[in-house]
Design a protein around this motif. Structure first.
Motif, mmCIF file in Angstrom:
data_model
loop_
_atom_site.group_PDB
_atom_site.id
_atom_site.type_symbol
_atom_site.label_atom_id
_atom_site.label_comp_id
_atom_site.label_asym_id
_atom_site.label_seq_id
_atom_site.Cartn_x
_atom_site.Cartn_y
_atom_site.Cartn_z
ATOM 1 N N ALA A 177 25.717 22.413 -7.326
ATOM 2 C CA ALA A 177 26.442 21.374 -8.058
ATOM 3 C C ALA A 177 26.426 21.658 -9.557
ATOM 4 N N GLU A 178 25.259 22.034 -10.083
ATOM 5 C CA GLU A 178 25.155 22.292 -11.512
ATOM 6 C C GLU A 178 25.853 23.587 -11.901
ATOM 7 N N ASP A 179 25.809 24.580 -11.024
ATOM 8 C CA ASP A 179 26.476 25.853 -11.286
ATOM 9 C C ASP A 179 27.984 25.673 -11.404
ATOM 10 N N ALA A 180 28.522 24.711 -10.652
ATOM 11 C CA ALA A 180 29.967 24.444 -10.689
ATOM 12 C C ALA A 180 30.336 23.407 -11.746
ATOM 13 N N GLY A 181 29.342 22.900 -12.485
ATOM 14 C CA GLY A 181 29.612 21.916 -13.516
ATOM 15 C C GLY A 181 30.017 20.555 -12.984
ATOM 16 N N LEU A 182 29.560 20.227 -11.776
ATOM 17 C CA LEU A 182 29.944 18.976 -11.132
ATOM 18 C C LEU A 182 29.054 17.816 -11.560
ATOM 19 N N ASN A 183 29.652 16.665 -11.791
ATOM 20 C CA ASN A 183 28.887 15.428 -11.859
ATOM 21 C C ASN A 183 28.501 15.094 -10.423
ATOM 22 N N HIS A 184 27.231 14.752 -10.180
ATOM 23 C CA HIS A 184 26.798 14.602 -8.790
ATOM 24 C C HIS A 184 26.056 13.287 -8.573
ATOM 25 N N GLY A 185 26.305 12.693 -7.418
ATOM 26 C CA GLY A 185 25.672 11.432 -7.064
ATOM 27 C C GLY A 185 25.086 11.491 -5.667
ATOM 28 N N TYR A 186 23.907 10.903 -5.512
ATOM 29 C CA TYR A 186 23.217 10.846 -4.222
ATOM 30 C C TYR A 186 23.456 9.462 -3.627
ATOM 31 N N LEU A 187 24.032 9.424 -2.441
ATOM 32 C CA LEU A 187 24.458 8.171 -1.830
ATOM 33 C C LEU A 187 23.306 7.536 -1.052
ATOM 34 N N GLU A 188 22.461 6.795 -1.760
ATOM 35 C CA GLU A 188 21.367 6.037 -1.155
ATOM 36 C C GLU A 188 21.704 4.554 -1.283
ATOM 37 N N ASN A 189 22.291 4.012 -0.207
ATOM 38 C CA ASN A 189 22.875 2.668 -0.289
ATOM 39 C C ASN A 189 21.854 1.562 -0.507
ATOM 40 N N GLN A 190 20.613 1.726 0.011
ATOM 41 C CA GLN A 190 19.664 0.613 -0.095
ATOM 42 C C GLN A 190 19.270 0.312 -1.539
ATOM 43 N N VAL A 191 19.345 1.303 -2.412
ATOM 44 C CA VAL A 191 19.097 1.051 -3.829
ATOM 45 C C VAL A 191 20.110 0.053 -4.389
ATOM 46 N N PHE A 192 21.309 0.037 -3.791
ATOM 47 C CA PHE A 192 22.389 -0.813 -4.273
ATOM 48 C C PHE A 192 22.593 -2.072 -3.422
ATOM 49 N N CYS A 193 21.685 -2.336 -2.473
ATOM 50 C CA CYS A 193 21.783 -3.570 -1.695
ATOM 51 C C CYS A 193 21.780 -4.769 -2.644
ATOM 52 N N THR A 194 22.636 -5.743 -2.368
ATOM 53 C CA THR A 194 22.708 -6.904 -3.265
ATOM 54 C C THR A 194 21.358 -7.620 -3.392
ATOM 55 N N PRO A 195 20.570 -7.817 -2.325
ATOM 56 C CA PRO A 195 19.247 -8.442 -2.505
ATOM 57 C C PRO A 195 18.305 -7.594 -3.355
ATOM 58 N N VAL A 196 18.428 -6.259 -3.262
ATOM 59 C CA VAL A 196 17.578 -5.372 -4.055
ATOM 60 C C VAL A 196 17.953 -5.456 -5.530
ATOM 61 N N LEU A 197 19.245 -5.385 -5.820
ATOM 62 C CA LEU A 197 19.699 -5.458 -7.206
ATOM 63 C C LEU A 197 19.274 -6.770 -7.854
ATOM 64 N N ARG A 198 19.522 -7.882 -7.150
ATOM 65 C CA ARG A 198 19.205 -9.201 -7.694
ATOM 66 C C ARG A 198 17.690 -9.425 -7.749
ATOM 67 N N GLY A 199 16.989 -9.043 -6.685
ATOM 68 C CA GLY A 199 15.549 -9.256 -6.634
ATOM 69 C C GLY A 199 14.810 -8.471 -7.692
#
Length: 414
Positions: free
Chosen positions: A129-151
């Protein structure tokens, strides 16, 4: 040179299976995005997916007959890698080669959890990813769960600010088993339930313990201790069920992968304070459906969340009969009785906010909250847990031996 910000991010999907449809449904709640391409090795699957994109009014999606066609298309800005674990490293190689050869204008990539099957693979995913100059994101949905974000926001603002940071996070995820055969095959998936689901638990726990605005690596892993077991699916009757469902390639009498895993992870914060993660995951849980349980504990407070403790429930008597399905909750195990209902699973599980975050970061050229670096860190913890379980002892970090480590259940010669 890619000009940013982009008004609309044009996304191509690699993989059109169960998780891809979850992501697609979540994108209905995301602005500034179109799904313009999809690739699956199966023509029927990619054609059906493209039709669903159009039906959801998410763009004019082209079903590509090869990965090369998708990554070189002139109407794709970013790739979501949602294909099986054993395919992801090759997807990244093809994408990187096309970019470096000037055949692709893709400038961002997101990859579903786990990032890879081993530390070596995860490190290569990041390097590519870095060799190609890509912006990269890891899709871990539980980090973004609404109860997690708010809590997390409330705990750190109201409680940790006055009585001290949280020091213990507990995370558990359980259901009755995966949908597709490759999940059950240790070499293809990279392991069993520890690889498949513990990646969620350790990362959401790390996220909850990390101070708002601080990088995830502000917490240092000091030691891990893991246990794996086969509780249900190696029993003769259930092993036979798997073979009947998925074919002879899934034989849990001879080549099982673990269906239960337990972990303790010891961390240290910036001030030298000891923090703990306790996590359990299971494919041997039969309740209403998928259950996620989270806790965050500190000096004078506690956070608790159970995904099946829904506000909406229905009761269906034995006189109400119908076909089996998952229309009430993911991994649904019954069609009668008192049933919890997740009215918007994609949002509650975090897919909507996750994809909104990735789309906005990619189209603006901003580094996401979760990157391939975090995906690599998660795989290092998972491999440490597998190694700990294999030797029957706690493993201290740093652990250079994990660089080339392959879990016992993933070794093709096992």
């Amino acid at each position: 040179m890619t000009e940013l910000p982009r008004q609309t991010l044009r996304v191509g999907f690699v993989g059109t299976g169960f998780i891809a449809h979850f992501h697609l449904k979540s994108l209905v709640g995301v602005r500034n995005v179109e799904v313009t391409g999809a690739f699956s090795p199966t023509a029927e699957h990619r054609a059906r997916f493209a039709r669903e994109v159009v039906a959801l009014d998410l763009g004019n999606c082209r079903a590509h007959d090869s990965l090369e066609s998708l990554v070189t298309a002139d109407d794709v800005d970013a790739i979501w890698i949602l294909s099986p674990n054993y395919t992801r490293i090759e997807v990244m190689r093809i994408l990187t080669a096309a970019i470096k050869a000037g055949r692709s204008k893709i400038f961002a990539v997101a990859c579903e959890k786990p990032l890879a099957r081993t530390v070596a693979e995860a490190r290569e995913m990041l390097r590519l990813a870095e060799d190609a100059g890509l912006n990269h994101g890891y899709l871990e949905n539980q980090v973004f769960c609404t109860p997690v974000l708010r809590g997390k926001e409330i705990i750190w603002r109201r409680a940790a600010s006055s009585t001290g940071r949280p020091y213990l996070a507990r995370a558990a995820e359980e259901h009755s088993g995966p949908h597709e055969p490759w999940f059950w095959q240790g070499d293809k998936q990279g392991g069993g339930v520890l690889s498949d689901m513990m990646c969620h638990s350790v990362e959401v726990a790390r996220h909850l313990l990390t101070a708002p605005g601080a990088p995830r690596n502000s917490l240092k892993v000091k030691a891990v201790n893991g246990t794996v077991a086969n509780l249900k699916w190696t029993r003769p009757g259930y092993a036979e069920q798997l073979t009947e469902r998925f074919g002879k390639a899934v034989d849990y009498r001879r080549r099982p992968a673990e269906d239960f895993a337990r972990a303790t992870v010891t961390l240290e914060d910036e001030d030298g304070n000891e923090l703990m993660i306790e996590a359990t995951t299971s494919w041997a849980y039969v309740g209403a459906g998928l259950r996620i349980q989270l806790e965050l504990l500190g000096p004078e407070y506690a956070l608790e969340y159970n995904s099946l403790g829904t506000g909406l429930k229905i009761f269906l008597s034995r006189e109400v009969k119908g076909s089996e399905g998952e229309d009430l909750v993911e991994k649904q195990n019954a069609e009668q009785g008192l049933m919890p209902i997740l009215d918007d699973e994609a949002a509650v599980y975090g897919y909507t906010d996750e994809n909104r975050h990735m789309v906005e970061c990619f189209r603006k050229g901003v580094k996401p909250l979760e990157t391939f670096e975090d995906g690599l860190a998660v795989v290092e913890i998972l491999m440490g847990l597998y190694r700990s379980a294999e030797i029957g002892a706690t493993l201290t970090f740093p652990a250079p031996e994990l660089e080339d480590y392959v879990p016992v259940v993933a070794r093709t010669s096992a």
